[in-house]
Write a protein that holds these residues in place. Structure first.
Motif, PDB file in Angstrom:
ATOM      1  N   VAL A   1       0.830  -1.197   0.000  1.00  0.00           N
ATOM      2  CA  VAL A   1       0.000   0.000   0.000  1.00  0.00           C
ATOM      3  C   VAL A   1       0.869   1.254   0.000  1.00  0.00           C
ATOM      4  O   VAL A   1       1.777   1.383   0.825  1.00  0.00           O
ATOM      5  N   SER A   2       0.566   2.174  -0.911  1.00  0.00           N
ATOM      6  CA  SER A   2       1.194   3.487  -0.851  1.00  0.00           C
ATOM      7  C   SER A   2       0.489   4.271   0.247  1.00  0.00           C
ATOM      8  O   SER A   2      -0.737   4.388   0.253  1.00  0.00           O
ATOM      9  N   GLN A   3       1.259   4.805   1.160  1.00  0.00           N
ATOM     10  CA  GLN A   3       0.684   5.538   2.287  1.00  0.00           C
ATOM     11  C   GLN A   3       0.430   7.002   1.953  1.00  0.00           C
ATOM     12  O   GLN A   3      -0.160   7.724   2.752  1.00  0.00           O
ATOM     13  N   THR A   4       0.867   7.432   0.770  1.00  0.00           N
ATOM     14  CA  THR A   4       0.703   8.834   0.391  1.00  0.00           C
ATOM     15  C   THR A   4      -0.137   9.040  -0.861  1.00  0.00           C
ATOM     16  O   THR A   4      -0.593  10.146  -1.109  1.00  0.00           O
ATOM     17  N   ASN A   5      -0.358   7.987  -1.657  1.00  0.00           N
ATOM     18  CA  ASN A   5      -1.096   8.136  -2.903  1.00  0.00           C
ATOM     19  C   ASN A   5      -1.909   6.871  -3.165  1.00  0.00           C
ATOM     20  O   ASN A   5      -1.344   5.832  -3.502  1.00  0.00           O
ATOM     21  N   SER A   6      -3.213   6.972  -3.050  1.00  0.00           N
ATOM     22  CA  SER A   6      -4.073   5.789  -3.191  1.00  0.00           C
ATOM     23  C   SER A   6      -4.067   5.212  -4.608  1.00  0.00           C
ATOM     24  O   SER A   6      -4.527   4.095  -4.821  1.00  0.00           O
ATOM     25  N   ASN A   7      -3.537   5.936  -5.576  1.00  0.00           N
ATOM     26  CA  ASN A   7      -3.473   5.425  -6.948  1.00  0.00           C
ATOM     27  C   ASN A   7      -2.217   4.617  -7.230  1.00  0.00           C
ATOM     28  O   ASN A   7      -2.050   4.107  -8.333  1.00  0.00           O
ATOM     29  N   LEU A   8      -1.308   4.508  -6.267  1.00  0.00           N
ATOM     30  CA  LEU A   8      -0.028   3.857  -6.514  1.00  0.00           C
ATOM     31  C   LEU A   8       0.135   2.494  -5.855  1.00  0.00           C
ATOM     32  O   LEU A   8       1.214   1.938  -5.865  1.00  0.00           O
ATOM     33  N   HIS A   9      -0.901   1.940  -5.294  1.00  0.00           N
ATOM     34  CA  HIS A   9      -0.777   0.618  -4.674  1.00  0.00           C
ATOM     35  C   HIS A   9      -0.248  -0.391  -5.690  1.00  0.00           C
ATOM     36  O   HIS A   9      -0.621  -0.362  -6.858  1.00  0.00           O
ATOM     37  N   GLN A  10       0.605  -1.297  -5.237  1.00  0.00           N
ATOM     38  CA  GLN A  10       1.121  -2.381  -6.072  1.00  0.00           C
ATOM     39  C   GLN A  10       0.429  -3.672  -5.654  1.00  0.00           C
ATOM     40  O   GLN A  10       0.588  -4.113  -4.515  1.00  0.00           O
ATOM     41  N   SER A  11      -0.336  -4.271  -6.564  1.00  0.00           N
ATOM     42  CA  SER A  11      -1.112  -5.476  -6.246  1.00  0.00           C
ATOM     43  C   SER A  11      -0.884  -6.556  -7.283  1.00  0.00           C
ATOM     44  O   SER A  11      -0.633  -6.271  -8.452  1.00  0.00           O
ATOM     45  N   ARG A  12      -1.034  -7.791  -6.827  1.00  0.00           N
ATOM     46  CA  ARG A  12      -1.032  -8.961  -7.711  1.00  0.00           C
ATOM     47  C   ARG A  12      -2.078  -9.935  -7.197  1.00  0.00           C
ATOM     48  O   ARG A  12      -2.290 -10.056  -5.992  1.00  0.00           O
TER      49      ARG A  12
ATOM     50  N   LEU B   1       8.073  -6.507  -6.053  1.00  0.00           N
ATOM     51  CA  LEU B   1       8.338  -5.084  -6.292  1.00  0.00           C
ATOM     52  C   LEU B   1       9.829  -4.839  -6.115  1.00  0.00           C
ATOM     53  O   LEU B   1      10.419  -5.321  -5.136  1.00  0.00           O
ATOM     54  N   THR B   2      10.442  -4.090  -7.035  1.00  0.00           N
ATOM     55  CA  THR B   2      11.882  -3.847  -6.914  1.00  0.00           C
ATOM     56  C   THR B   2      12.167  -3.012  -5.670  1.00  0.00           C
ATOM     57  O   THR B   2      11.371  -2.155  -5.272  1.00  0.00           O
ATOM     58  N   LEU B   3      13.309  -3.275  -5.067  1.00  0.00           N
ATOM     59  CA  LEU B   3      13.705  -2.532  -3.869  1.00  0.00           C
ATOM     60  C   LEU B   3      13.886  -1.048  -4.177  1.00  0.00           C
ATOM     61  O   LEU B   3      13.520  -0.194  -3.361  1.00  0.00           O
ATOM     62  N   ASP B   4      14.433  -0.719  -5.351  1.00  0.00           N
ATOM     63  CA  ASP B   4      14.606   0.689  -5.727  1.00  0.00           C
ATOM     64  C   ASP B   4      13.269   1.417  -5.787  1.00  0.00           C
ATOM     65  O   ASP B   4      13.134   2.534  -5.291  1.00  0.00           O
ATOM     66  N   TYR B   5      12.288   0.807  -6.412  1.00  0.00           N
ATOM     67  CA  TYR B   5      10.964   1.404  -6.539  1.00  0.00           C
ATOM     68  C   TYR B   5      10.305   1.522  -5.160  1.00  0.00           C
ATOM     69  O   TYR B   5       9.697   2.538  -4.826  1.00  0.00           O
ATOM     70  N   PHE B   6      10.437   0.486  -4.360  1.00  0.00           N
ATOM     71  CA  PHE B   6       9.872   0.469  -3.013  1.00  0.00           C
ATOM     72  C   PHE B   6      10.448   1.604  -2.157  1.00  0.00           C
ATOM     73  O   PHE B   6       9.727   2.252  -1.395  1.00  0.00           O
ATOM     74  N   ASP B   7      11.745   1.846  -2.272  1.00  0.00           N
ATOM     75  CA  ASP B   7      12.430   2.850  -1.447  1.00  0.00           C
ATOM     76  C   ASP B   7      12.262   4.281  -1.936  1.00  0.00           C
ATOM     77  O   ASP B   7      12.623   5.219  -1.228  1.00  0.00           O
ATOM     78  N   TYR B   8      11.743   4.471  -3.137  1.00  0.00           N
ATOM     79  CA  TYR B   8      11.629   5.830  -3.704  1.00  0.00           C
ATOM     80  C   TYR B   8      10.663   6.652  -2.854  1.00  0.00           C
ATOM     81  O   TYR B   8       9.470   6.333  -2.760  1.00  0.00           O
ATOM     82  N   PRO B   9      11.133   7.728  -2.204  1.00  0.00           N
ATOM     83  CA  PRO B   9      10.334   8.451  -1.198  1.00  0.00           C
ATOM     84  C   PRO B   9       8.973   8.968  -1.675  1.00  0.00           C
ATOM     85  O   PRO B   9       7.988   8.869  -0.949  1.00  0.00           O
ATOM     86  N   SER B  10       8.897   9.513  -2.877  1.00  0.00           N
ATOM     87  CA  SER B  10       7.639  10.145  -3.297  1.00  0.00           C
ATOM     88  C   SER B  10       6.532   9.132  -3.608  1.00  0.00           C
ATOM     89  O   SER B  10       5.375   9.512  -3.736  1.00  0.00           O
ATOM     90  N   LEU B  11       6.868   7.847  -3.698  1.00  0.00           N
ATOM     91  CA  LEU B  11       5.845   6.836  -3.987  1.00  0.00           C
ATOM     92  C   LEU B  11       5.081   6.405  -2.737  1.00  0.00           C
ATOM     93  O   LEU B  11       3.971   5.895  -2.828  1.00  0.00           O
ATOM     94  N   GLY B  12       5.664   6.581  -1.563  1.00  0.00           N
ATOM     95  CA  GLY B  12       4.953   6.354  -0.307  1.00  0.00           C
ATOM     96  C   GLY B  12       4.824   4.915   0.146  1.00  0.00           C
ATOM     97  O   GLY B  12       3.999   4.612   1.008  1.00  0.00           O
ATOM     98  N   TYR B  13       5.610   4.007  -0.401  1.00  0.00           N
ATOM     99  CA  TYR B  13       5.543   2.618   0.059  1.00  0.00           C
ATOM    100  C   TYR B  13       6.248   2.436   1.397  1.00  0.00           C
ATOM    101  O   TYR B  13       5.851   1.600   2.195  1.00  0.00           O
ATOM    102  N   LEU B  14       7.284   3.223   1.620  1.00  0.00           N
ATOM    103  CA  LEU B  14       8.014   3.191   2.879  1.00  0.00           C
ATOM    104  C   LEU B  14       8.021   4.608   3.443  1.00  0.00           C
ATOM    105  O   LEU B  14       8.666   5.501   2.906  1.00  0.00           O
ATOM    106  N   VAL B  15       7.254   4.819   4.509  1.00  0.00           N
ATOM    107  CA  VAL B  15       7.121   6.142   5.116  1.00  0.00           C
ATOM    108  C   VAL B  15       7.506   6.023   6.585  1.00  0.00           C
ATOM    109  O   VAL B  15       6.932   5.202   7.312  1.00  0.00           O
ATOM    110  N   LYS B  16       8.482   6.814   7.002  1.00  0.00           N
ATOM    111  CA  LYS B  16       8.987   6.765   8.378  1.00  0.00           C
ATOM    112  C   LYS B  16       9.348   5.330   8.765  1.00  0.00           C
ATOM    113  O   LYS B  16       9.019   4.856   9.848  1.00  0.00           O
ATOM    114  N   ASP B  17       9.987   4.642   7.832  1.00  0.00           N
ATOM    115  CA  ASP B  17      10.466   3.272   7.999  1.00  0.00           C
ATOM    116  C   ASP B  17       9.338   2.281   8.301  1.00  0.00           C
ATOM    117  O   ASP B  17       9.539   1.259   8.953  1.00  0.00           O
TER     118      ASP B  17
END
Length: 170
Positions: free
Chosen positions: A107-118, A137-153
């Motif tokens: 789940v993207s915690q900052t953008n509801s349109n960016l969830h990654q699902s399978r 999901l690639t680690l690079d994509y997951f770690d990209y701050p503006s996507l919101g997958y990882l927020v405040k660790d």
């Protein structure tokens, strides 16, 4: 196990001519989708190969989401791996299987349109207790701050599980 499944509609029994053995299949009419979301805090500090979320109920079984923060199999070092697993496969009656459709989401915690699902359908059993993706999901994509997958660790994963049938050998 079958008694708790509500709104069942069809039972099929197939017998092998030589042995007299068969398999019964109980299909679930108007199957219910169970949804569970889990937060994983201190994600970067996880010092385990596989992190199991807290078990949740879907149908008559307990399930868990398995997260491999550094990947599994072909995803090691490059991807987050995500699996749905039976939390305690030993509770299944002998020779039984569960036919389930499931969707796993980061789940993207900052953008509801960016969830990654399978989504997948799978026959779960005591010997085939998990199903998922080594390269979710690639680690690079997951770690990209503006996507919101990882927020405040912290990351959020979600499972939606629908039990469509239960099979057992007779």
């Amino acid at each position: 196990m079958i008694s708790k499944l509500e709104a069942t509609n069809e039972v099929f029994v197939c017998k092998e001519g030589n042995t007299g053995k068969g398999e019964s299949l109980l299909m679930v009419k108007d199957a219910i989708t169970y949804k569970q979301q889990s937060r994983i805090e201190k994600f970067s500090k996880l010092d385990v190969e596989c992190y199991d979320t807290q078990a949740f109920n879907a149908g008559d079984q307990k399930w868990k989401i398995q997260v491999y923060p550094k990947g599994k199999g072909t995803g090691i070092g490059t991807h987050i791996s995500l699996f749905l697993a039976l939390a305690d496969p030993s509770t299944l009656p002998p020779n039984s299987k569960i036919y389930a459709k499931f969707k796993l989401t980061i789940v993207s915690q900052t953008n509801s349109n960016l969830h990654q699902s399978r989504t997948e359908t799978y026959w779960f059993s005591a010997s085939k207790k998990e199903c998922g993706w080594n390269r979710f999901l690639t680690l690079d994509y997951f770690d990209y701050p503006s996507l919101g997958y990882l927020v405040k660790d912290t990351c959020c994963v979600e499972a939606e599980v629908t039990i469509h049938g239960v099979a057992s050998r007779t």
